[in-house]
Scaffold this active site. Sequence first.
Site, PDB file in Angstrom:
ATOM      1  N   ASP A   1       1.135  -1.035   0.257  1.00 25.77           N
ATOM      2  CA  ASP A   1      -0.056  -0.141   0.257  1.00 25.77           C
ATOM      3  C   ASP A   1       1.185   1.310   0.142  1.00 25.77           C
ATOM      4  O   ASP A   1       0.273   2.573  -0.062  1.00 25.77           O
ATOM      5  CB  ASP A   1      -1.059   0.496   1.227  1.00 25.77           C
ATOM      6  CG  ASP A   1      -0.614  -0.412   2.815  1.00 25.77           C
ATOM      7  OD1 ASP A   1       1.263   0.258   2.822  1.00 25.77           O
ATOM      8  OD2 ASP A   1      -1.274   0.131   3.231  1.00 25.77           O
ATOM      9  N   SER A   2       2.096   0.668   0.114  1.00 26.16           N
ATOM     10  CA  SER A   2       3.274   1.965  -0.278  1.00 26.16           C
ATOM     11  C   SER A   2       2.889   2.630  -1.608  1.00 26.16           C
ATOM     12  O   SER A   2       3.447   4.172  -1.863  1.00 26.16           O
ATOM     13  CB  SER A   2       4.679   1.618  -0.480  1.00 26.16           C
ATOM     14  OG  SER A   2       4.173   0.319  -1.286  1.00 26.16           O
TER      15      SER A   2
ATOM     16  N   LYS B   1      -1.363  -9.700   2.672  1.00 30.61           N
ATOM     17  CA  LYS B   1      -0.462  -8.768   3.885  1.00 30.61           C
ATOM     18  C   LYS B   1      -1.361  -8.046   5.106  1.00 30.61           C
ATOM     19  O   LYS B   1      -1.960  -7.574   4.448  1.00 30.61           O
ATOM     20  CB  LYS B   1       1.614  -8.366   3.720  1.00 30.61           C
ATOM     21  CG  LYS B   1       2.114  -7.290   4.930  1.00 30.61           C
ATOM     22  CD  LYS B   1       2.879  -6.965   4.186  1.00 30.61           C
ATOM     23  CE  LYS B   1       3.237  -5.970   3.107  1.00 30.61           C
ATOM     24  NZ  LYS B   1       3.189  -4.537   4.616  1.00 30.61           N
TER      25      LYS B   1
ATOM     26  N   GLU C   1       9.481  -4.316  10.348  1.00 26.54           N
ATOM     27  CA  GLU C   1       9.573  -2.857   9.710  1.00 26.54           C
ATOM     28  C   GLU C   1      10.414  -2.139  11.052  1.00 26.54           C
ATOM     29  O   GLU C   1      10.209  -1.999  11.457  1.00 26.54           O
ATOM     30  CB  GLU C   1       8.301  -2.088   8.994  1.00 26.54           C
ATOM     31  CG  GLU C   1       9.014  -0.790   8.320  1.00 26.54           C
ATOM     32  CD  GLU C   1       7.998   0.015   7.440  1.00 26.54           C
ATOM     33  OE1 GLU C   1       7.283  -0.910   7.141  1.00 26.54           O
ATOM     34  OE2 GLU C   1       8.406   0.400   6.967  1.00 26.54           O
TER      35      GLU C   1
ATOM     36  N   GLU D   1      -1.325  -5.469   8.272  1.00 29.66           N
ATOM     37  CA  GLU D   1       0.010  -4.589   9.329  1.00 29.66           C
ATOM     38  C   GLU D   1      -1.266  -5.046  10.369  1.00 29.66           C
ATOM     39  O   GLU D   1      -2.403  -4.967  10.943  1.00 29.66           O
ATOM     40  CB  GLU D   1      -0.442  -2.904   9.014  1.00 29.66           C
ATOM     41  CG  GLU D   1       0.986  -3.250   7.570  1.00 29.66           C
ATOM     42  CD  GLU D   1       0.601  -1.878   7.783  1.00 29.66           C
ATOM     43  OE1 GLU D   1      -0.046  -0.494   8.099  1.00 29.66           O
ATOM     44  OE2 GLU D   1       1.211  -1.092   6.419  1.00 29.66           O
TER      45      GLU D   1
ATOM     46  N   ASP E   1      -1.335  -5.939  -0.053  1.00 27.71           N
ATOM     47  CA  ASP E   1      -1.394  -5.604   1.398  1.00 27.71           C
ATOM     48  C   ASP E   1      -3.073  -4.991   1.465  1.00 27.71           C
ATOM     49  O   ASP E   1      -3.076  -4.723   1.077  1.00 27.71           O
ATOM     50  CB  ASP E   1      -0.662  -4.276   1.756  1.00 27.71           C
ATOM     51  CG  ASP E   1       0.272  -4.272   2.119  1.00 27.71           C
ATOM     52  OD1 ASP E   1       1.326  -4.820   3.382  1.00 27.71           O
ATOM     53  OD2 ASP E   1       0.844  -2.645   1.706  1.00 27.71           O
TER      54      ASP E   1
END
Length: 266
Positions: free
Chosen positions: A45-46, A112, A181, A114, A84
């Site tokens: 999602d960057s 993925k 991270e 978070e 993501d």
Amino acid sequence: MPDVTLTTLQALKRKGEKITMLTCYDATFAKTLCEAGVELLLIGDSLGMVLQGHDSTLPVTVADMAYHTANVKRGNRGAMIVADLPFMANATVEQTLNNSATLMQAGAHMIKLEGAGWLAESIRLLAERGIPVCAHMGLTPQAVNLLGGYKVQGREEAQAARMLEDAQALEAAGAAMLLLECVPSDLATRITQAVSVPVIGIGAGPGTDGQVLVMHDMLGLSLSGRVAKFVRNFMVDSPSIPAAFSAYVSAVKAVQFPAPEHEFSA
Ligand code: KIV
């Protein structure tokens, strides 16, 4: 089926061969990254920051992620595709299942998420339904407002102990992979040794099972002009973008990246 599967990743961990991952958002780069030997393509999602120009990942939607995942799938040549779940797409269990299904149907092979220990229930439900999950821990950019900025996580002993416990709990819940991270290198190495699933790091030192970077960062491209400590610009010594991808793969496999200047200490 891609050529790279969970079995491949587990075998690489057992052999001690480093796993390579880069972010990817479209078909042409997917093909180019595969030709360089990158094993995992992450539709991060960057993309909200590097493609859309936002100052965080929060505005990214499931529709954005599905669109880019489908593009990457068309260019993929055998890598495992990880997508993501964006901000609040896993706010409830029902949303987690539905949104993960959307991304798997768009072409992802793994989802993925978070978070931390609280992800256990979602991970268990997804794994039971045949969806491999990567749990992204440490600095979780979707929580940047709660964390007070993009800061190293796990520096205090209590926080480090909780992260280690959470990693083990998420593995027990069925996580197929972990991503750490911005975590001190010693802690990242301890977590990597404490779990049997592959652990990928970004800003987590050389002791994890593999490495990931945002593709634009490692190509030396930046909207803001700010470059994180853990980034290496692989274009500096490469004559072309495909050569920079190959240099990244070689440096990760040879454990030459990350170097000491890319690491965080406790
Ligand atoms: O969104 C992303 O690109 C990521 C990487 C920074 C790991 O999650």
